[in-house]
Design a protein around this motif. Structure first.
Motif, PDB file in Angstrom:
ATOM      1  N   ASP A  95       0.823  -1.213   0.000  1.00  0.00           N
ATOM      2  CA  ASP A  95       0.000   0.000   0.000  1.00  0.00           C
ATOM      3  C   ASP A  95       0.854   1.259   0.000  1.00  0.00           C
ATOM      4  OD1 ASP A  95      -2.304  -1.484  -0.025  1.00  0.00           O
ATOM      5  OD2 ASP A  95      -2.631  -1.395   2.132  1.00  0.00           O
ATOM      6  N   VAL A  96       2.037   1.188   0.632  1.00  0.00           N
ATOM      7  CA  VAL A  96       2.956   2.332   0.614  1.00  0.00           C
ATOM      8  C   VAL A  96       3.381   2.613  -0.827  1.00  0.00           C
ATOM      9  CG1 VAL A  96       5.212   3.200   1.356  1.00  0.00           C
ATOM     10  CG2 VAL A  96       3.798   1.880   2.946  1.00  0.00           C
ATOM     11  N   ALA A  97       3.706   1.549  -1.557  1.00  0.00           N
ATOM     12  CA  ALA A  97       4.126   1.706  -2.960  1.00  0.00           C
ATOM     13  C   ALA A  97       2.993   2.273  -3.811  1.00  0.00           C
ATOM     14  CB  ALA A  97       4.577   0.362  -3.513  1.00  0.00           C
ATOM     15  N   THR A  98       1.774   1.777  -3.581  1.00  0.00           N
ATOM     16  CA  THR A  98       0.650   2.280  -4.367  1.00  0.00           C
ATOM     17  C   THR A  98       0.354   3.744  -4.054  1.00  0.00           C
ATOM     18  OG1 THR A  98      -0.942   1.451  -2.736  1.00  0.00           O
ATOM     19  CG2 THR A  98      -0.416   0.004  -4.551  1.00  0.00           C
ATOM     20  N   SER A  99       0.514   4.133  -2.787  1.00  0.00           N
ATOM     21  CA  SER A  99       0.279   5.534  -2.410  1.00  0.00           C
ATOM     22  C   SER A  99       1.303   6.453  -3.060  1.00  0.00           C
ATOM     23  CB  SER A  99       0.337   5.690  -0.885  1.00  0.00           C
ATOM     24  OG  SER A  99      -0.734   5.010  -0.271  1.00  0.00           O
ATOM     25  N   ILE A 100       2.554   5.991  -3.150  1.00  0.00           N
ATOM     26  CA  ILE A 100       3.584   6.773  -3.842  1.00  0.00           C
ATOM     27  C   ILE A 100       3.230   6.909  -5.322  1.00  0.00           C
ATOM     28  CG2 ILE A 100       5.999   6.773  -4.578  1.00  0.00           C
ATOM     29  CD1 ILE A 100       6.666   5.434  -1.874  1.00  0.00           C
ATOM     30  N   LEU A 155      -7.410   7.557  -6.415  1.00  0.00           N
ATOM     31  CA  LEU A 155      -7.626   7.680  -4.971  1.00  0.00           C
ATOM     32  C   LEU A 155      -8.840   6.865  -4.527  1.00  0.00           C
ATOM     33  CD1 LEU A 155      -6.212   9.047  -2.649  1.00  0.00           C
ATOM     34  CD2 LEU A 155      -7.709  11.017  -2.937  1.00  0.00           C
ATOM     35  N   ILE A 156      -9.881   6.845  -5.358  1.00  0.00           N
ATOM     36  CA  ILE A 156     -11.063   6.030  -5.046  1.00  0.00           C
ATOM     37  C   ILE A 156     -10.692   4.547  -5.056  1.00  0.00           C
ATOM     38  CG2 ILE A 156     -13.343   5.311  -5.895  1.00  0.00           C
ATOM     39  CD1 ILE A 156     -13.687   8.178  -6.961  1.00  0.00           C
ATOM     40  N   ALA A 157      -9.858   4.151  -6.023  1.00  0.00           N
ATOM     41  CA  ALA A 157      -9.403   2.756  -6.081  1.00  0.00           C
ATOM     42  C   ALA A 157      -8.603   2.407  -4.831  1.00  0.00           C
ATOM     43  CB  ALA A 157      -8.546   2.549  -7.330  1.00  0.00           C
ATOM     44  N   ASP A 158      -7.762   3.348  -4.368  1.00  0.00           N
ATOM     45  CA  ASP A 158      -6.974   3.109  -3.164  1.00  0.00           C
ATOM     46  C   ASP A 158      -7.867   3.039  -1.928  1.00  0.00           C
ATOM     47  OD1 ASP A 158      -4.436   2.624  -2.086  1.00  0.00           O
ATOM     48  OD2 ASP A 158      -4.275   4.681  -1.366  1.00  0.00           O
ATOM     49  N   ALA A 159      -8.958   3.820  -1.933  1.00  0.00           N
ATOM     50  CA  ALA A 159      -9.915   3.775  -0.814  1.00  0.00           C
ATOM     51  C   ALA A 159     -10.555   2.397  -0.711  1.00  0.00           C
ATOM     52  CB  ALA A 159     -10.992   4.846  -1.001  1.00  0.00           C
ATOM     53  N   ALA A 169     -10.666  -5.812  -9.700  1.00  0.00           N
ATOM     54  CA  ALA A 169     -11.742  -4.812  -9.748  1.00  0.00           C
ATOM     55  C   ALA A 169     -11.195  -3.429 -10.085  1.00  0.00           C
ATOM     56  CB  ALA A 169     -12.478  -4.775  -8.405  1.00  0.00           C
ATOM     57  N   VAL A 170     -10.049  -3.084  -9.516  1.00  0.00           N
ATOM     58  CA  VAL A 170      -9.425  -1.783  -9.778  1.00  0.00           C
ATOM     59  C   VAL A 170      -9.027  -1.662 -11.246  1.00  0.00           C
ATOM     60  CG1 VAL A 170      -7.349  -0.401  -9.334  1.00  0.00           C
ATOM     61  CG2 VAL A 170      -8.626  -1.354  -7.428  1.00  0.00           C
ATOM     62  N   ILE A 171      -8.455  -2.715 -11.807  1.00  0.00           N
ATOM     63  CA  ILE A 171      -8.028  -2.700 -13.214  1.00  0.00           C
ATOM     64  C   ILE A 171      -9.232  -2.523 -14.141  1.00  0.00           C
ATOM     65  CG2 ILE A 171      -7.075  -4.121 -15.081  1.00  0.00           C
ATOM     66  CD1 ILE A 171      -5.129  -5.284 -13.027  1.00  0.00           C
ATOM     67  N   LEU A 172     -10.310  -3.265 -13.880  1.00  0.00           N
ATOM     68  CA  LEU A 172     -11.501  -3.177 -14.727  1.00  0.00           C
ATOM     69  C   LEU A 172     -12.116  -1.778 -14.672  1.00  0.00           C
ATOM     70  CD1 LEU A 172     -13.222  -6.612 -13.968  1.00  0.00           C
ATOM     71  CD2 LEU A 172     -11.970  -5.952 -16.037  1.00  0.00           C
ATOM     72  N   GLU A 173     -12.150  -1.192 -13.466  1.00  0.00           N
ATOM     73  CA  GLU A 173     -12.773   0.127 -13.314  1.00  0.00           C
ATOM     74  C   GLU A 173     -11.976   1.216 -14.013  1.00  0.00           C
ATOM     75  OE1 GLU A 173     -14.046   3.109  -9.670  1.00  0.00           O
ATOM     76  OE2 GLU A 173     -14.064   0.951  -9.333  1.00  0.00           O
ATOM     77  N   THR A 174     -10.662   1.212 -13.827  1.00  0.00           N
ATOM     78  CA  THR A 174      -9.845   2.259 -14.445  1.00  0.00           C
ATOM     79  C   THR A 174      -9.727   2.080 -15.957  1.00  0.00           C
ATOM     80  OG1 THR A 174      -7.893   0.952 -13.819  1.00  0.00           O
ATOM     81  CG2 THR A 174      -8.476   2.774 -12.390  1.00  0.00           C
TER      82      THR A 174
END
Length: 407
Positions: free
Chosen positions: A166-171, A265-269, A314-319
């Motif tokens: 999650d740290v990597a994704t936030s960066i 940011l929504i995907a990260d949420a 799910a994140v990949i499909l949405e974006t």
């Protein structure tokens, strides 16, 4: 619907002004009109004075007050005319409360709205939330990895590596926010916001790869039957602490993501929300390992990994929908209804949209009478464009192609 009227048009429509304001009289300045279903319901007058703009009058018919029409009209006046500078309004007992609610500051005998240059509130809020996310994910990763290693919990250890990813994704999101706020240029006329969706896909891939690594490690332990260690009861504390922190992180990210329409940011949420359930699952796995059988801790680590995998897909499909410019039928119908109800145009077709980050770029065709002059057709299309951009904040640009009615 909004219109900017010349002095000639104000005189031509003076009866419409008198219908809504019996005390109406022509004063010097630029006139802005707001309509509802092709009927005048309010107007405002602006005058430029060097660096400042003077709000000489804003009036909404009493039948339409307290329905945000005044706010919408003033927003249109600002966005369509004032690019920078201050907006000044003199004290008026009928307007003072409205001006204060809008954000004007009271000076000696007037109100002022300062520095109307559009600040990047989206960038500021997004970065603040991501910094907050990075800080807490580092704390959680260290505490869960150490707690899982010291307390002999495979599930908590897996959850710790999840927080580390999650740290990597936030960066990655931080980089996305930075690049997406770079202004459009000749090579990128639609801006750079699509990079947010690219970052979202990268985040999804990282989540999937993390889940594979966790599953592989747990399966190897089960095959080797190396699951005889019972987790320490203190590991429950770290998992519980993680679930509480992740819940508040989810709420904050989702609030800012929806407010700024930041898809990454929504995907990260959603990933943080998933982490809440995974941490609760870890607690369940630890309890079962202690009181039933040690293998449950390893089995729960596999379940945590599967949840990470599901969210990554799910994140990949949405974006991907954003990158491929998936159309929003509800928004398109709403736009068509808005134009037909608030203008003389009766034929609207070929409405298409493309999305880049939080911005939507719209294109559409309208038909006007074939004997209409180019100037009149241009004026109608310009009014429609400015009105849509004002009443639909997510729409950044509208391109209108004018056709003619055959009959």
């Amino acid at each position: 619907m909004y219109r900017i009227l010349t002095e000639e048009k104000v005189k031509k429509n003076i009866e419409k002004f008198l219908e809504i304001d019996k005390d109406f009289s022509i004063i010097e300045g630029t006139y802005f009109v707001i309509e509802n279903k092709k009927k005048f319901i309010g107007y405002g007058v602006l005058e430029k004075d060097n660096y400042n703009f003077i709000l000489k009058k804003i009036f909404i018919n009493e039948n339409y007050r307290f329905k945000s029409y005044g706010t919408k009209l003033l927003n249109f006046m600002i966005t369509s005319t004032i690019k920078k500078g201050n907006l000044i309004a003199y004290k008026d007992k009928n307007l003072n409360r409205f001006l204060e609610k809008f954000g004007f500051k009271l000076m000696d005998n007037f109100y002022i709205l300062e520095n109307l240059e559009r600040s990047s509130e989206r960038e500021k809020e997004g970065k603040k939330t991501v910094y907050y996310s990075i800080f807490w994910n580092i704390i959680l990763a260290i505490s869960k990895i150490f707690g899982g290693w010291y307390g002999r919990s495979r599930a908590l250890l897996s959850d710790g590596f999840n927080s580390l990813s999650d740290v990597a994704t936030s960066i990655g999101i931080l980089l996305g926010i930075h690049f997406s706020n770079i202004p459009e240029d000749e090579e990128h006329p639609f801006g750079h916001e699509k990079i947010e969706s690219i970052i979202g896909i990268v985040l999804g891939i990282i989540m999937i790869l993390t889940s594979f690594e966790l599953i592989q490690g747990s399966v190897e332990i089960i095959i080797a039957k190396d699951y005889n260690h019972t987790p320490n009861i203190t590991t429950i504390f770290w998992a519980g602490f993680s679930s509480i922190v992740k819940f508040f992180m989810y709420r904050q990210k989702l609030r800012v993501g929806l407010k700024t329409n930041n898809t990454a940011l929504i995907a990260d949420a959603k990933d943080s929300r998933n982490d809440v359930f995974s941490s609760l699952g870890v607690i369940l796995g630890i309890l079962l390992s202690i009181f039933v059988a040690p293998i449950f801790d390893t089995l729960m680590s596999i379940l945590v990994a599967l949840l990470i995998f599901k969210e990554g897909v799910a994140v990949i499909l949405e974006t991907t929908d954003t990158i491929l410019d998936k159309q929003d039928p509800e928004l398109i119908k709403e736009i068509e209804k808005y134009i037909s109800e608030n203008s003389e145009v009766t034929n609207i077709h070929d409405i298409m949209m493309r999305q880049s980050g939080d911005n939507i770029f719209l294109s559409l065709h309208i038909r006007v009478p074939k004997n209409m002059t180019v100037y009149e057709a241009h004026t109608i299309s310009e009014e429609i464009e400015e009105s849509i951009i004002t009443d639909f904040p997510e729409i950044k640009s509208v391109i209108i192609h004018v056709d003619y009615l055959i009959n």
